[in-house]
Design an enzyme around this catalytic site. Sequence first.
Site, PDB file in Angstrom:
ATOM      1  N   CYS A  99       0.834  -1.215   0.000  1.00  0.00           N
ATOM      2  CA  CYS A  99       0.000   0.000   0.000  1.00  0.00           C
ATOM      3  C   CYS A  99       0.862   1.256   0.000  1.00  0.00           C
ATOM      4  CB  CYS A  99      -0.910  -0.017   1.231  1.00  0.00           C
ATOM      5  SG  CYS A  99      -1.891   1.468   1.377  1.00  0.00           S
ATOM      6  N   CYS A 132      -0.417   4.148   2.199  1.00  0.00           N
ATOM      7  CA  CYS A 132      -0.259   3.935   3.649  1.00  0.00           C
ATOM      8  C   CYS A 132       1.198   4.134   4.055  1.00  0.00           C
ATOM      9  CB  CYS A 132      -0.643   2.515   4.052  1.00  0.00           C
ATOM     10  SG  CYS A 132      -2.115   1.869   3.300  1.00  0.00           S
ATOM     11  N   ASP A 133       2.123   3.603   3.281  1.00  0.00           N
ATOM     12  CA  ASP A 133       3.517   3.514   3.728  1.00  0.00           C
ATOM     13  C   ASP A 133       4.492   4.411   2.952  1.00  0.00           C
ATOM     14  OD1 ASP A 133       2.653   1.575   5.503  1.00  0.00           O
ATOM     15  OD2 ASP A 133       2.996  -0.049   4.074  1.00  0.00           O
TER      16      ASP A 133
END
Length: 301
Positions: A130, A133-134
Amino acid sequence: MYDIIIVGAGTAGLTAAIYARRASKTVLVLEEASYGGQIINTPDIENYPAAAHISGFEFATKLYEQAKELGAEIVFEKVNGIRVNGTVKEVTTDKNTYETKAVILATGSQNRKLELENEKELVGKGVSYCATCDGFFYRKKIVAVNGGGNTALEDALYLSDLAEKVYLIHRRDAFRGESSTVEKLKEKENVEFVFNSRITKLNASEKLESIEVTDNEGKIRTIEVNGLFIAIGRIPQNEIFAELVDLDDAGYIIASENCHTRTEGIYVAGDNRSKELRQLVTATADGAVAATEAVKYLSTI
Ligand code: NAP
């Protein structure tokens, strides 16, 4: 006893909840993880009609709030199975058993893995599925994205604004994703396309240090990276429903155009359905159709 239980609180499931509540049916949505499904990972949605430029998170949150406001009950429990007893369906989760008259399966899909030896252990230590997200953890660092679909292209574009360098590695010589995104990537000086290549090894001590990439002629190249974002597609999660529905070779639920499965009162909506185009717009369409069909069914029993 609920009128309709919806399994999955992604785009299709939440849309189905909105339609079912607007038809005044009692609705329980069961979700294993968090609401929103796959779209929550998309940084910028550009292809949803009349809503150009909305983040996946904002889209999913609005959908979730709309379903809640209309009175859908949304509970975070993992569904383990469904038993059909005439017109009554028993849905068992890790915590409870619920009864309902109709079920809509909207379980979406999960990330496909590269299946490399230490891939699982390196999640959170350089390997991610992701980018939104990261990606933040890789500011000014070197990253690789693997895949050739829309997710990989959009991840690479998103990361190109954060990272120092982005390698986009794809097993063929042409991307599957939208050409408009490919054109945007071509304009990015810090993005390098690595075609006809597969990632064959993840080199790490405590965390990921480099990846071994093998091209179609067997030539091996080692690329030093801090992060690897794997975006090689998704696989459905329909095995637990296999006794009630027909699955195609890839594990997607076979359904009619109006989302009926082979079991009366059980419908399917969204990415876990066998179909050609898996997009936000087709997920919302499925949700609306499945709920409308379930409502029709309720009036017949
Ligand atoms: P996808 O379209 O299925 O693409 C998966 C990519 O990974 C393909 O390029 C495939 O290569 C490659 N691949 C598959 N297995 C592999 C393996 N074992 N090793 C290496 N490469 C592998 O998946 P996606 O990009 O996640 O998209 C899923 C669906 O969501 C698509 O319908 C997509 O259009 C949609 N989506 C839409 C948006 C949007 O509309 N904004 C955003 C994201 C996703 P090949 O090309 O060689 O098969």
